[in-house]
Design a protein around this motif. Structure first.
Motif, short mmCIF file in Angstrom:
data_model
loop_
_atom_site.label_atom_id
_atom_site.label_comp_id
_atom_site.label_asym_id
_atom_site.label_seq_id
_atom_site.Cartn_x
_atom_site.Cartn_y
_atom_site.Cartn_z
N THR A 26 0.82 -1.21 0.00
CA THR A 26 0.00 0.00 0.00
C THR A 26 0.86 1.26 0.00
O THR A 26 0.48 2.27 -0.60
CB THR A 26 -0.95 0.01 1.21
OG1 THR A 26 -0.19 -0.18 2.42
CG2 THR A 26 -1.98 -1.09 1.10
N ASP A 27 2.02 1.20 0.63
CA ASP A 27 2.94 2.35 0.58
C ASP A 27 3.41 2.59 -0.85
O ASP A 27 3.48 3.74 -1.32
CB ASP A 27 4.15 2.13 1.49
CG ASP A 27 3.79 2.28 2.97
OD1 ASP A 27 2.71 2.83 3.26
OD2 ASP A 27 4.59 1.84 3.82
N ASP A 28 3.76 1.51 -1.56
CA ASP A 28 4.21 1.64 -2.95
C ASP A 28 3.12 2.23 -3.84
O ASP A 28 3.41 2.95 -4.79
CB ASP A 28 4.63 0.27 -3.50
CG ASP A 28 5.91 -0.24 -2.86
OD1 ASP A 28 6.65 0.57 -2.25
OD2 ASP A 28 6.17 -1.45 -2.94
N ALA A 29 1.85 1.90 -3.55
CA ALA A 29 0.73 2.37 -4.37
C ALA A 29 0.14 3.68 -3.84
O ALA A 29 -0.88 4.14 -4.37
CB ALA A 29 -0.36 1.30 -4.42
N ASN A 30 0.76 4.26 -2.80
CA ASN A 30 0.27 5.51 -2.20
C ASN A 30 -1.17 5.36 -1.70
O ASN A 30 -2.02 6.24 -1.89
CB ASN A 30 0.36 6.66 -3.20
CG ASN A 30 0.24 8.03 -2.53
OD1 ASN A 30 0.58 8.19 -1.35
ND2 ASN A 30 -0.25 9.01 -3.26
N ILE A 31 -1.43 4.23 -1.05
CA ILE A 31 -2.73 3.99 -0.42
C ILE A 31 -2.57 4.23 1.08
O ILE A 31 -1.66 3.66 1.70
CB ILE A 31 -3.20 2.54 -0.69
CG1 ILE A 31 -3.39 2.32 -2.20
CG2 ILE A 31 -4.49 2.24 0.06
CD1 ILE A 31 -3.71 0.88 -2.56
N PRO A 32 -3.43 5.04 1.70
CA PRO A 32 -3.27 5.36 3.13
C PRO A 32 -3.37 4.11 4.01
O PRO A 32 -4.02 3.12 3.67
CB PRO A 32 -4.45 6.31 3.41
CG PRO A 32 -4.82 6.87 2.08
CD PRO A 32 -4.54 5.78 1.09
N ASP A 33 -2.71 4.17 5.17
CA ASP A 33 -2.70 3.03 6.09
C ASP A 33 -4.10 2.66 6.58
O ASP A 33 -4.40 1.49 6.78
CB ASP A 33 -1.80 3.33 7.30
CG ASP A 33 -0.32 3.27 6.94
OD1 ASP A 33 0.00 2.81 5.84
OD2 ASP A 33 0.51 3.69 7.77
#
Length: 464
Positions: free
Chosen positions: A208-215
């Motif tokens: 999710t960090d790689d895809a810029n998806i919030p935690d």
């Protein structure tokens, strides 16, 4: 042989023939070849001469034409006095210019630091912000990443200011003839769906960090599928998922993310899908595309995301007691202070200290089920025996009180007083969606499923 084309053929003579050639013939042949070469050179010169004619025309156009015009142009000298602005007028104009500045609060910022970066320097504005009943809330509500905008003149006098208190709540300060006035305003946010995809390389949060998806979106995805996928042990490199979640925008800028609307997770080649639907209370519930509930009466794990550091066992070597002892729960490793949630709706049966458990909470659920939460660093404020708690409500925080070698949660699951493995015990499902709600759900499901399919197909096309 045509004697007019001597150069077109190679004439060879043997030695006996050459001896019989007369000097006159040899001279005639040589002269014929020289004449032919001269004729060819003359033709080449004519071709070059003709090719150069356009170049001479261009040269004539640029080199001769301007010279023919200069003799006919009349020239005259004009002298005019220009009045320069006075220094006083210049200063007045600079002061009347307005400048916009925008910045965000940084860690350990003070009000003076932020205002200085926004070019606000007049003391009366700063004193107003500190003393006014509404404006003074800015000082106590400075939070990292919150935005502040200011409009000033050339001398750094504040004209207007806006500070973001919350996602859609702002404090506005305006200059008026008598000084300044402050008010709270609410911005109407535009809610739009955000579609994202991610591929597992090492972990869910890494993807999710790689895809810029919030935690918080990643946590929702894990909770949606936790009854079908064990995110501690089941993830495989190459697993991927598509997700649609709410985004709230203020003047085109994303200011917060909300609930997940739909998701698809492909784990080890198997596809799982979830569609969100808000119930009568406005709470988001998740179902399969055909309406079967994904909600469990109990959460598989009372922590948002963790790993099992010690499993359920009837005979485990205790690291502190140094002997074989049954481990009637699971240890979930997590940093001190990690939030612990109630795994299901319940009543608090015990809260306090108890032997090797240290700080511990015991919850009593329906149908003879009890859950235990041990080694806590502290309890949720005001938690007491007899209090009702809802599934997912924070009841305490991870610690290492009691017999513990490091920070973790000791979690037990009991049915009629008998211990069961919390990671494998069958969790009852909630009822499927029915009636009039099913009609509304089916319409939403068709739309979101089509978007998820489109997102998946787009990713396949991109990979190909």
């Amino acid at each position: 042989m045509d004697i007019n084309e001597p150069s077109q053929h190679n004439v060879e003579f043997d030695s006996s023939t050459k001896q019989n050639l007369t000097p006159a013939y040899e001279q005639s042949a040589i002269l014929a070849q020289i004449a032919d070469k001269a004729e060819r050179k003359l033709k080449l010169r004519w071709i070059l001469a003709i090719s150069c004619l356009p170049l001479f025309g261009i040269y004539a156009a640029f080199g001769i034409a301007p010279q023919t015009l200069t003799g006919t142009i009349a020239t005259a000298t004009v002298v005019e006095e220009i009045a320069l602005p006075s220094a006083a007028n210049t200063q007045t104009n600079v002061a009347e210019q307005h400048f916009w500045y925008k910045d965000h609060v940084r860690r350990d910022d003070t009000l003076n630091n932020v205002l200085s970066r926004l070019n606000v320097h007049n003391r009366d504005a700063i004193n107003f912000i500190r003393s006014d009943a509404v404006a003074s809330e800015i000082t106590s509500a400075l939070k990292p990443s919150h935005n502040m905008e200011a409009q000033t003149d050339g001398d750094g006098n504040l004209i207007s200011l806006e500070y973001q208190l919350d996602t859609d709540q702002f404090i506005n300060i305006e200059q008026i003839p008598s000084g300044y006035t402050a008010s709270k305003v609410t911005h109407k946010l535009e809610i739009r769906p955000i579609l994202k995809s991610a591929k597992i390389k090492s972990s869910l949060f890494g993807a999710t960090d790689d895809a810029n998806i919030p935690d918080d979106v990643a946590i929702q995805v894990a909770e949606m599928f936790e009854s079908q996928i064990d995110f501690n042990t089941d993830l495989r490199r190459g697993d991927h998922f598509n997700v649609i979640y709410e985004g709230s925008y203020d003047e085109g800028e994303l200011v917060k993310t909300g609930d997940v609307l739909a998701a698809e997770f492909v784990n080890n080649g198997k596809t799982y899908q979830a569609i969100g639907y808000r119930d009568a209370t406005g709470e988001m519930q998740y179902y399969t595309p055909d309406g079967k509930s994904l909600h469990k009466s109990f959460l598989r794990s009372p922590l948002e995301f963790t790993r099992v550091s010690s499993s359920f066992s009837t005979g485990r070597f205790h690291p502190i007691l140094q002997r074989i002892k049954a481990h009637q729960g699971v240890d979930l490793a997590a940093p001190t202070g990690t939030r612990v949630k109630a795994s299901g709706d319940a009543v608090v049966d015990f809260v306090g200290q108890k032997g090797g458990y240290g700080n511990v909470i015991v919850l009593k659920h329906e149908n003879g089920v009890s859950t235990v939460y041990g080694h806590l660093s502290r309890f949720a404020d005001g938690l007491h025996r007899g209090e009702k708690v809802a599934q997912g409500e924070v009841i305490g925080f991870v610690g290492m009180t009691g017999l513990a070698t490091g920070p973790h949660l000791h979690y037990e699951f009991m049915v009629n007083g008998e211990h069961r493995d919390p990671m494998t015990v069958a969790l009852p499902k909630a009822d499927p969606i029915t009636g009039q709600n099913k009609v509304a759900f089916d319409a939403i499901s068709r739309e979101l499923t089509a978007q998820i399919d489109l997102l998946g197909n787009s990713n396949i096309a991109a990979l190909e």
